[in-house]
Design an enzyme around this catalytic site. Structure first.
Site, short mmCIF file in Angstrom:
data_model
loop_
_atom_site.label_atom_id
_atom_site.label_comp_id
_atom_site.label_asym_id
_atom_site.label_seq_id
_atom_site.Cartn_x
_atom_site.Cartn_y
_atom_site.Cartn_z
CG ASP A 34 41.40 31.32 45.81
OD1 ASP A 34 41.82 30.16 46.00
OD2 ASP A 34 41.16 31.76 44.67
CD GLU A 35 37.35 33.06 43.99
OE1 GLU A 35 36.97 34.12 43.43
OE2 GLU A 35 37.84 32.10 43.37
CB SER A 36 37.09 27.95 50.82
OG SER A 36 38.37 27.70 50.29
CG HIS A 81 39.27 27.31 43.56
ND1 HIS A 81 38.84 27.88 42.39
CD2 HIS A 81 39.14 28.28 44.50
CE1 HIS A 81 38.49 29.14 42.60
NE2 HIS A 81 38.66 29.40 43.89
#
Length: 514
Positions: free
Chosen positions: A317-319, A236
């Site tokens: 998150d969401e790496s 992100h």
């Protein structure tokens, strides 16, 4: 006038007994107590009723303080012996008395008293009652994503007012994402010069000066909320690359991202250019560059200097653009940097995959109420490392999910969440960890679809009230049920309207007109 519930209060108090009759309130009614609590109460009554009560001069609550005059009909004071921290005792008969265990307890007690304020045939009055109250969980949070869409200082203050009134005590500000960087950092000034002007869907962006951020923090403190700033790392991070390209890897364009971007008619991320789409998982800081950790250290240091609360959230998150080994390395180094700055690291539960994440790091679980994949193990690792957990089960707490498929705002990847679904979940039943490891809950609002603050309020209210009761009220209380809650929730409508809260009048609730 017959009310549908004896004491229509949200969240449900730990103990409450309704009395007989009412206590009349007029413009001559006198209020005494600490000036901060008295001012908040008098202003709220004025918005609700049009009457401005008569505050007595601020009085001390220390031993030996003078007793309020006999003319005082509403008295506010503090006595640490009456309840647990943040608790209070409230009695309304021929006069009203709120005794808070501390300043926060007094603040929450006044908001309970405001919910007892009702119109009657002769004007306004308070329902008589005796209430003894204290929170179930110490950690009761909401999150506002100001990165995908930016919201100004006054809008954040409004968010603080309406959520602290429901006894939330933590505000998590998501300050960075692929779409924008939202707080000025002196040591890296290009972040706000180059990476703050745009937002999701091509909308205008913005950022907080240091003075803006400190104003938000101070205002939150006045409403007994702790601000938790989040800089999302190592993924992100596309916006960081717009300002400092040497810190961020080229975008990783996976098949899912390409297909979803095409379906939504959104651009794909391009290195060095502002990103206005909604896709995730395509960005990563350069894990093996020493300058990356100079950046993290500087940002954490400057945030810590402006943030009196104990926490700095570093995302995680969401790496999807970061290899597992690199992710673990970064998680360990980044959490250690936060500890070096004198703060407690907070991270999304994926960072629990890192074997040597800093001891005491707090994990934020955002998986489903039935955990999938490795989510439960990752969350449990925070506890194994001496930390604790904040529960944000996505299919129960995510305020950016649609109420139903036809609702014009929100997303559906975690399902649709009506008010009943937001209410009927149990934070301690999701993971196999000791109950003592659960600090509490947080209800996040991600802002892909919220282009205005009115959009935010439509998604947050009334579901935030459901999360407030989950966090505050005793699990086994007799009225801690959906049928009781939906009636009590309906009674908040006049108060929310008086406060200008643009709530969604969900069909599940019988909304009161008075």
């Amino acid at each position: 006038m017959v009310l549908p519930h004896a004491l229509p209060l949200v969240p449900l108090p730990a103990s409450a007994t309704a009395g007989e009759g009412r206590m009349p309130i007029t413009a001559a009614t006198r209020v005494s107590g600490p000036s901060a609590a008295t001012t908040v109460f008098v202003e709220a009554v004025a918005r609700r009723t049009g009457m401005r009560l008569s505050p007595e001069a601020a009085i001390s609550t220390e031993a030996g303080a003078r007793t309020p005059t006999k003319a005082t009909e509403i008295e506010l004071r503090i006595d640490s012996s009456v309840a647990a921290p943040e608790g209070y005792v409230l009695t309304v008969n021929d006069r009203a008395l709120i005794v808070g265990a501390d300043e926060a307890g007094l603040f929450y007690g006044t908001h309970t008293l405001l919910q007892l304020l009702r119109p009657d045939d002769s004007g306004w009055s308070l329902l008589t009652a005796h209430i003894e109250d204290a929170p179930r969980f110490a950690r009761r949070g909401v999150m506002l994503d100001v990165a995908r869409h930016f919201f100004g200082v006054d809008e954040v203050k409004s968010f603080i007012d309406s959520t602290s009134a429901l006894k939330f005590n933590h505000l998590h500000l998501h300050l960075s994402d692929d779409q924008g960087w939202r707080v000025h950092i002196d040591s890296w000034p290009l972040l706000t010069e180059r990476a703050a002007a745009t937002a999701a869907s091509g909308d205008a962006g913005g950022f907080y000066t240091k003075a803006d951020y400190q104003e938000i923090v101070a205002y939150a403190s006045s409403r007994h909320m702790v601000v938790i700033p989040e800089i999302d790392l190592p993924g992100h991070t596309h916006a960081i690359g717009v300002a400092y390209p040497e810190l961020v890897e080229p975008p990783v364009l996976n098949d899912s991202l390409v297909a979803e971007s095409a379906r939504l008619g959104q651009q794909l991320p391009v290195a060095g250019e502002p990103y206005t789409g909604w896709g995730v998982g395509h960005s990563s800081v350069r894990i093996h560059e020493a300058r990356t950790y100079d950046f993290v250290r500087d940002v954490v240091r400057e945030l810590a200097e402006m943030t009196p609360g104990p926490y700095i959230h570093i995302g995680g998150d969401e790496s999807l653009g970061t290899s597992p080994s690199d992710f673990d390395l970064f998680a360990e180094r980044a959490t250690a940097i936060v500890v070096e700055a004198g703060k407690v690291p907070v991270a999304w539960h994926e960072m629990g995959a890192a074997p040597l994440i800093a001891e005491g790091t707090v994990g934020q679980y955002w998986g489903m109420t039935t955990p999938g994949g490795s989510h439960a193990a990752e969350a449990a690792h925070f506890v194994e490392r001496g930390g604790a957990l904040i529960m944000s089960a996505a299919n129960a707490t995510y305020l950016d999910m649609k109420y139903d498929d036809s609702f014009p705002l929100g997303l559906t990847w975690a399902g649709t969440i009506d008010v009943r679904s937001a209410y009927e979940w149990e934070p301690t039943a999701v993971l196999d960890v000791p109950e003592a490891a659960i600090l509490g809950i947080e209800a996040p609002l991600w802002s892909e679809t919220t282009r205005t603050f009115a959009d935010v309020e439509q998604l947050v209210f009334p579901r935030a009230a459901a999360q407030a009761e989950v966090a505050w009220s005793p699990r086994e209380a007799p009225q801690r049920s959906w049928e009781s809650f939906r009636v009590r929730l309906g009674s908040l409508a006049p108060l929310w309207k008086a406060e200008g809260v643009d709530f969604y009048p969900a069909d599940e609730i019988s909304w009161s007109a008075l």
